[in-house]
Design an enzyme around this catalytic site. Structure first.
Site, short mmCIF file in Angstrom:
data_model
loop_
_atom_site.label_atom_id
_atom_site.label_comp_id
_atom_site.label_asym_id
_atom_site.label_seq_id
_atom_site.Cartn_x
_atom_site.Cartn_y
_atom_site.Cartn_z
N ASN A 13 39.99 32.02 38.62
CA ASN A 13 39.58 33.38 38.84
C ASN A 13 39.12 33.56 38.18
O ASN A 13 39.74 34.44 37.99
CB ASN A 13 39.62 33.01 40.66
N LYS A 15 37.55 36.41 38.26
CA LYS A 15 37.20 37.99 38.38
C LYS A 15 36.64 38.39 38.00
O LYS A 15 35.15 37.43 37.33
CB LYS A 15 38.31 38.36 39.16
N HIS A 97 37.45 35.36 49.28
CA HIS A 97 38.39 36.01 48.43
C HIS A 97 38.56 37.09 49.65
O HIS A 97 38.01 37.92 49.56
CB HIS A 97 38.25 36.49 46.60
N GLU A 99 39.75 40.08 47.65
CA GLU A 99 38.31 41.36 47.15
C GLU A 99 37.59 41.05 47.80
O GLU A 99 37.03 42.58 47.61
CB GLU A 99 39.32 40.92 45.14
N GLU A 168 46.70 32.91 49.75
CA GLU A 168 46.24 33.91 48.70
C GLU A 168 47.35 35.13 49.42
O GLU A 168 46.25 36.08 50.35
CB GLU A 168 45.40 34.47 48.08
N GLY A 174 47.91 39.84 41.75
CA GLY A 174 46.95 40.55 40.74
C GLY A 174 48.67 41.95 40.15
O GLY A 174 48.61 42.83 39.81
N SER A 212 50.09 35.89 41.50
CA SER A 212 51.12 35.81 40.56
C SER A 212 51.52 34.63 39.71
O SER A 212 52.57 34.76 39.18
CB SER A 212 51.77 36.90 40.84
P1 13P Z 1 46.55 36.63 40.29
O1 13P Z 1 46.87 35.20 40.03
O2 13P Z 1 46.10 37.35 39.24
O3 13P Z 1 47.17 37.01 40.58
O4 13P Z 1 44.59 36.89 41.49
C1 13P Z 1 45.05 36.14 41.72
C2 13P Z 1 43.10 35.46 42.39
O5 13P Z 1 43.35 36.59 43.20
C3 13P Z 1 42.99 34.33 42.37
O6 13P Z 1 42.29 34.67 43.00
#
Ligand code: 13P
Length: 249
Positions: A13, A15, A97, A99, A168, A174, A212
């Site tokens: 992803n 982002k 997601h 976010e 997640e 992150g 992560s």
């Molecule tokens: P990270 O791997 O940067 O923690 O992000 C995970 C994520 O949100 C994947 O959709």
């Protein structure tokens, strides 16, 4: 436990990261890779789908989007529907997601509607769920995840195994904090029980872990009985890291 019956996936992803120049190198590295053990996908920002479609060419990497409209077409300024994604080669779409739940106020009911629209348009939704740190600290993690899944019950009932789920935990995204393999496995087992309640076929749906994931922790996470691979954020932007995670499948 029939893990061998389930598709194992590593999905990147990106982002809101990338540029034509940066992506070109990344697509080239991904397209050249051969994975014998699982399926690999990459969910890119919508404007780069064409570049992905060309750059991944006939490779085995599956192209995906990071969101999809709950509608088929019409007056929905700024939205992109599943049939449009398909025209640009995307056959996966993340929905829900954390976010988007956090910054765009998406509710679990909207997420279920998006998953339904994706499937109807020939795009496989990757339904993302996960609890916040305060949910976990107050013992409400399972309750939160169950509530996020509940509006998808009917969809799961009719679709069975044709969906992908991603767990997640928000506190692990992150942050460099990964859920321990035991914490992740426990929640994956819980999610599998929940979706199996809605449809016995859903028992064999893939459930990916995200938060992560790095080359150094991927193998142990992916070896858990109910973890069918990963949804990778930051590490998916570095070809060597992402491909090392793919190889950890
Ligand atoms: P990270 O791997 O940067 O923690 O992000 C995970 C994520 O949100 C994947 O959709």
């Amino acid at each position: 436990m029939r893990k061998d019956r389930r598709h194992q996936w590593v999905i990147g992803n990106w982002k809101m990261n990338g540029s034509l120049a940066v992506n070109a190198a990344l697509f080239e590295a991904l397209a050249a890779h051969r994975s014998s053990r699982g399926r690999v996908g990459v969910c890119v920002p919508t404007p780069y789908l064409t570049q992905g479609q060309r750059g991944l060419g006939a490779s085995e990497i599956v192209l995906g989007a990071q969101d999809v409209s709950a509608h088929v077409d019409g007056a929905y300024t700024g939205q992109v529907c599943a049939s449009m994604l398909r025209e640009f080669g995307a056959t996966l779409a993340l929905v829900g997601h954390s976010e988007r739940r956090q910054y765009n106020g998406e509710t679990s009911i909207e997420v279920a509607a998006k998953a339904r629209a994706a499937l109807a348009g020939g795009v496989t939704p990757v339904i993302c769920v996960g609890e916040t740190l305060s949910d976990r600290e107050t013992g409400a993690a399972e309750k939160t995840v169950a509530a996020q899944l509940a509006p998808c019950a009917e969809l799961i009932r009719v679709t069975g195994v044709g969906l992908i789920f991603a767990y997640e935990p928000v506190w692990a995204i992150g942050t460099g904090k990964t859920a321990s393999p035991q914490q992740a496995e426990a929640m994956h087992a819980f999610i599998r029980d929940e979706i199996t309640r809605f449809s016995p076929d859903a028992r064999d749906a893939s459930i990916l872990y995200g938060g992560s994931v790095k080359p150094g922790n991927a193998r142990e996470l992916f070896s858990q009985p109910n973890i069918d691979g990963g949804l990778i954020g930051g590490a998916s932007l570095i070809a060597s890291d992402f491909l090392a995670i793919v190889d950890a499948l």
